[in-house]
Design a protein around this motif. Structure first.
Motif, PDB file in Angstrom:
ATOM      1  N   ALA A   8      34.524  36.253  44.643  1.00  0.00           N
ATOM      2  CA  ALA A   8      35.191  35.658  45.803  1.00  0.00           C
ATOM      3  C   ALA A   8      36.540  35.064  45.421  1.00  0.00           C
ATOM      4  CB  ALA A   8      34.298  34.589  46.431  1.00  0.00           C
ATOM      5  N   LEU A   9      36.596  34.377  44.280  1.00  0.00           N
ATOM      6  CA  LEU A   9      37.862  33.776  43.851  1.00  0.00           C
ATOM      7  C   LEU A   9      38.890  34.816  43.430  1.00  0.00           C
ATOM      8  CD1 LEU A   9      36.543  30.703  41.839  1.00  0.00           C
ATOM      9  CD2 LEU A   9      37.810  30.663  44.006  1.00  0.00           C
ATOM     10  N   ALA A  10      38.439  35.962  42.949  1.00  0.00           N
ATOM     11  CA  ALA A  10      39.354  37.013  42.486  1.00  0.00           C
ATOM     12  C   ALA A  10      39.835  37.908  43.618  1.00  0.00           C
ATOM     13  CB  ALA A  10      38.670  37.866  41.424  1.00  0.00           C
ATOM     14  N   ARG A  11      39.157  37.915  44.754  1.00  0.00           N
ATOM     15  CA  ARG A  11      39.490  38.833  45.839  1.00  0.00           C
ATOM     16  C   ARG A  11      40.907  38.612  46.363  1.00  0.00           C
ATOM     17  NH1 ARG A  11      40.852  39.861  50.598  1.00  0.00           N
ATOM     18  NH2 ARG A  11      41.193  37.672  51.032  1.00  0.00           N
ATOM     19  N   ARG A  12      41.621  39.698  46.517  1.00  0.00           N
ATOM     20  CA  ARG A  12      42.961  39.685  47.099  1.00  0.00           C
ATOM     21  C   ARG A  12      43.087  40.885  48.022  1.00  0.00           C
ATOM     22  NH1 ARG A  12      42.192  35.742  45.242  1.00  0.00           N
ATOM     23  NH2 ARG A  12      43.230  34.526  43.679  1.00  0.00           N
ATOM     24  N   SER A  13      43.760  40.709  49.132  1.00  0.00           N
ATOM     25  CA  SER A  13      44.042  41.840  50.004  1.00  0.00           C
ATOM     26  C   SER A  13      45.031  42.765  49.317  1.00  0.00           C
ATOM     27  CB  SER A  13      44.626  41.356  51.329  1.00  0.00           C
ATOM     28  OG  SER A  13      43.658  40.628  52.050  1.00  0.00           O
ATOM     29  N   SER A  14      44.859  44.049  49.534  1.00  0.00           N
ATOM     30  CA  SER A  14      45.751  45.061  48.968  1.00  0.00           C
ATOM     31  C   SER A  14      46.438  45.793  50.115  1.00  0.00           C
ATOM     32  CB  SER A  14      44.961  46.062  48.120  1.00  0.00           C
ATOM     33  OG  SER A  14      44.375  45.419  47.017  1.00  0.00           O
ATOM     34  N   PRO A  15      47.633  45.337  50.510  1.00  0.00           N
ATOM     35  CA  PRO A  15      48.309  45.976  51.646  1.00  0.00           C
ATOM     36  C   PRO A  15      48.778  47.399  51.354  1.00  0.00           C
ATOM     37  CG  PRO A  15      49.673  44.243  50.717  1.00  0.00           C
ATOM     38  CD  PRO A  15      48.363  44.187  50.004  1.00  0.00           C
ATOM     39  N   LYS A  16      48.935  47.734  50.097  1.00  0.00           N
ATOM     40  CA  LYS A  16      49.333  49.091  49.717  1.00  0.00           C
ATOM     41  C   LYS A  16      48.311  49.625  48.724  1.00  0.00           C
ATOM     42  CE  LYS A  16      54.114  48.330  50.598  1.00  0.00           C
ATOM     43  NZ  LYS A  16      55.451  48.723  50.387  1.00  0.00           N
ATOM     44  N   VAL A  17      47.853  50.855  48.984  1.00  0.00           N
ATOM     45  CA  VAL A  17      46.854  51.475  48.123  1.00  0.00           C
ATOM     46  C   VAL A  17      47.276  52.912  47.806  1.00  0.00           C
ATOM     47  CG1 VAL A  17      44.930  50.046  48.932  1.00  0.00           C
ATOM     48  CG2 VAL A  17      45.457  52.188  50.116  1.00  0.00           C
ATOM     49  N   ASP A 121      36.334  45.286  46.512  1.00  0.00           N
ATOM     50  CA  ASP A 121      37.324  44.670  45.632  1.00  0.00           C
ATOM     51  C   ASP A 121      36.760  44.516  44.230  1.00  0.00           C
ATOM     52  OD1 ASP A 121      40.021  42.988  45.584  1.00  0.00           O
ATOM     53  OD2 ASP A 121      38.506  41.804  44.528  1.00  0.00           O
ATOM     54  N   ASP A 122      35.535  44.027  44.128  1.00  0.00           N
ATOM     55  CA  ASP A 122      34.898  43.828  42.833  1.00  0.00           C
ATOM     56  C   ASP A 122      34.686  45.151  42.097  1.00  0.00           C
ATOM     57  OD1 ASP A 122      33.638  41.948  40.925  1.00  0.00           O
ATOM     58  OD2 ASP A 122      31.785  43.003  41.449  1.00  0.00           O
ATOM     59  N   ALA A 123      34.511  46.239  42.855  1.00  0.00           N
ATOM     60  CA  ALA A 123      34.331  47.560  42.254  1.00  0.00           C
ATOM     61  C   ALA A 123      35.659  48.193  41.837  1.00  0.00           C
ATOM     62  CB  ALA A 123      33.601  48.485  43.232  1.00  0.00           C
ATOM     63  N   GLY A 124      36.774  47.476  42.083  1.00  0.00           N
ATOM     64  CA  GLY A 124      38.071  47.964  41.631  1.00  0.00           C
ATOM     65  C   GLY A 124      38.907  48.652  42.686  1.00  0.00           C
ATOM     66  N   TRP A 125      38.463  48.643  43.938  1.00  0.00           N
ATOM     67  CA  TRP A 125      39.218  49.289  45.002  1.00  0.00           C
ATOM     68  C   TRP A 125      40.148  48.298  45.679  1.00  0.00           C
ATOM     69  CZ3 TRP A 125      39.172  54.220  44.579  1.00  0.00           C
ATOM     70  CH2 TRP A 125      38.058  54.857  44.034  1.00  0.00           C
TER      71      TRP A 125
END
Length: 183
Positions: A8-17, A121-125
């Motif tokens: 949860a603390l590491a999660r960040r939105s990724s606007p570009k993928v 996110d945790d799985a690297g996506w």
């Protein structure tokens, strides 16, 4: 494997993928884990719809149609679902129930969506939650095959994380100003 707190603390939105995305088997595995969200009366008042390829184009066309826009503005709106190779639509399936009101069923569906975003996110996506003014429009609902009592909450835009993506921590903690402790 990270703890739930660390994830949860590491999660960040990724606007570009990038164009990479989890395959159907990996997505199904992550949805299975997200299904463990708290669910009063075990109604499972949710489902997810994965949109890939041409389905994203059909969604874009439905968004443009729903907006009533024309020309460049419509084209720009129609291109939004093409920002990620995989869109995961989060659908609430609200049913009449004597003990579980509609808002609680929608909260369960939103919980599944949020937990799924953490798991991805945790799985690297790379993941970004998106909604908009046309989320509940009939044209948009039709693209997702929504039935009576179902409505779209939004989409997780999912793809590979760019190599140059910055993943630093967010700013100052906000919990202190939003947590009220009563004794």
């Amino acid at each position: 494997m990270a703890s739930a707190r660390e994830a949860a603390l590491a999660r960040r939105s990724s606007p570009k993928v990038t164009d990479a995305s989890p395959d159907d088997a990996e997505l199904a595995d992550l949805v299975e884990a997200a299904a463990r969200v708290a669910d009063h009366a075990a109604l499972a008042p949710w489902r997810v719809v994965a949109l890939r390829g041409a389905a994203r184009e059909r969604l874009g066309a439905a968004l443009a149609e729903a907006s009533g826009l024309e020309g460049v503005a419509a084209d720009k709106l129609a291109a939004k679902p093409l920002r990620a190779p995989l869109l995961v639509a989060i659908v609430a399936r609200v049913a009449e129930h004597p003990k579980v009101p509609a808002w609680e069923q929608e909260a369960v569906a939103a919980g599944v969506g949020h937990l799924l975003s953490l798991l991805l996110d945790d799985a690297g996506w790379g993941v970004m939650w998106r909604t908009g003014p046309y989320t509940r429009h009939p044209e948009v609902a039709a693209v997702h095959g929504l039935a009576e009592g179902e409505h779209l909450l939004g989409w997780l835009y999912v793809g590979g994380r760019p190599g140059d993506e910055r993943r630093e921590r967010r700013g100052a903690p906000v919990a202190a100003g939003r947590l009220l402790v009563l004794s």
